[in-house]
Scaffold this motif. Sequence first.
Motif, PDB file in Angstrom:
ATOM      1  N   GLY A 261       0.846  -1.188   0.000  1.00 14.06           N
ATOM      2  CA  GLY A 261       0.000   0.000   0.000  1.00 14.06           C
ATOM      3  C   GLY A 261       0.883   1.240   0.000  1.00 14.06           C
ATOM      4  O   GLY A 261       2.047   1.189   0.372  1.00 14.06           O
ATOM      5  N   GLN A 272      -2.606   0.957  -3.836  1.00 19.37           N
ATOM      6  CA  GLN A 272      -1.909  -0.310  -3.663  1.00 19.37           C
ATOM      7  C   GLN A 272      -1.293  -0.731  -4.987  1.00 19.37           C
ATOM      8  O   GLN A 272      -1.720  -0.288  -6.057  1.00 19.37           O
ATOM      9  CB  GLN A 272      -2.861  -1.398  -3.168  1.00 19.37           C
ATOM     10  CG  GLN A 272      -3.965  -1.735  -4.164  1.00 19.37           C
ATOM     11  CD  GLN A 272      -4.899  -2.819  -3.669  1.00 19.37           C
ATOM     12  OE1 GLN A 272      -4.549  -3.581  -2.781  1.00 19.37           O
ATOM     13  NE2 GLN A 272      -6.084  -2.893  -4.258  1.00 19.37           N
ATOM     14  N   LEU A 286      -6.960   1.417  -3.100  1.00 18.41           N
ATOM     15  CA  LEU A 286      -7.162   0.466  -2.013  1.00 18.41           C
ATOM     16  C   LEU A 286      -8.473   0.731  -1.282  1.00 18.41           C
ATOM     17  O   LEU A 286      -9.256  -0.187  -1.036  1.00 18.41           O
ATOM     18  CB  LEU A 286      -5.978   0.528  -1.043  1.00 18.41           C
ATOM     19  CG  LEU A 286      -6.007  -0.420   0.161  1.00 18.41           C
ATOM     20  CD1 LEU A 286      -6.238  -1.864  -0.264  1.00 18.41           C
ATOM     21  CD2 LEU A 286      -4.725  -0.290   0.972  1.00 18.41           C
TER      22      LEU A 286
END
Length: 450
Positions: A261, A272, A286
């Motif tokens: 991440g 990510q 993400l």
Amino acid sequence: MLLPIALAVVALGACDTGGPQIPEPPGPEQPTTPSQPSTPQQPTTPTPPTTGTTGAAAPPGTIAYARGGAIRLVNADGSSDRALWQVPNASLAATIGGLAWRPDGTELAFSSDHEMATSWYERDIYVVSADGARLRRLTNAPALDALATFPKGTVTVRVQNLTGDAGPYFVYVLGAPAPQQVTIPAASSRALTFTNVADLGNVAQPVVVINGTNRWFGDAVADVQGGRSVDAGSLVVTAFGGIPHYGADVPFWRADGQRVGFIGSPTCNLMQVAATPPAGPSQSRLLDPAVFGATCAVDWGPTAATADQIVYVDERRFVDAGEVQFFRVAESARSAGSPLLTVGRYPRITDVRWLPDGSGFLFARTNDLLDQAVNIHEYVFATKAERQITNFTGSFVRQFSVSPDGQQIAFERVTDLKGPSDLWVVRRDGTGARLLVRDARAPAWNPRLR
């Protein structure tokens, strides 16, 4: 068909991680597959410099840290300070930040701007092996020196200047061996041809225009074809269209080591990328900032049981209510739910890290708007209790890292949040604060005790 690149800009809040903070780039979505110590007081002024421990046995392990364009390692007792990796061109004023070890300790992720002229981003996420021998670029892969193995094609693009600044501008197509520097008078355009552009596969290779800290991009993308010439279209440079410090920073690993991440700058979007990504810009969102807010302080769960869990700071109540809220959500969550913790009085958050056993997390914050110190606090899931670990005045904790046994914390200590830092170590019970290394930042404690 290649989709045009879109921008999304959201408001910044109360986080300050001590480094550059990106609107969301294109790319396929990745699959989604807590006894408390006492709280003794700390000295209000720095203790005398020392590189060793006194009293208790020295803590185990190795700590990585950044200094300018270099990554170094030091034993946790302050001994054996040595080089791990240096940017290839030491004459560049490149900076490294946001170090994070892979959970098995075999690779170290970091952000760097040493390839800012040959990437879509100003800063990218890289990983280097634990012996410093092998470097890989994860965002906008691969690194420049790995382009030689790809088929090559030619790309044409037209750049139109609608500003009053003729430049010079640097224009780059992802996969090209170098940027082109051009001067474009106001209200005119230039057609450019790039040869030997790596064909990264069936992926959009964006064109970016760079001037100072600003980057312009959008509909101009190339589907590069080996042995052929393709047209990337047109890119318009406008007075207010440039994105400052567009890039990736503050990497953090998923517990299985399969994904990294990171925080996108300048808008603190949570992104990510696969630990072994395909060529091209494969990074993806993400958490949706429209649902979860933008965040500049976040960490992934450290254990198998918490691997899909994310602790993050939501700042959307900061301006109106003077509050920041901590949430714990699953990667697949569609809503944030109730906050774990709400902190008022306009606090500033500089970092957050899970405890290695998954029992809670540590975070660094001011106590109110006028507080002239940032201290480390702890939150335990089982008791829902927060406690303050350090009690510094006149100095600030920025980024920090927790030892594998959860009993020690290595941290940046500064007297100015934007100034240079030294690395210190303190026990999790708040005692034994000591200087580790001067002129160092971004500590990362290797999870392997060696």
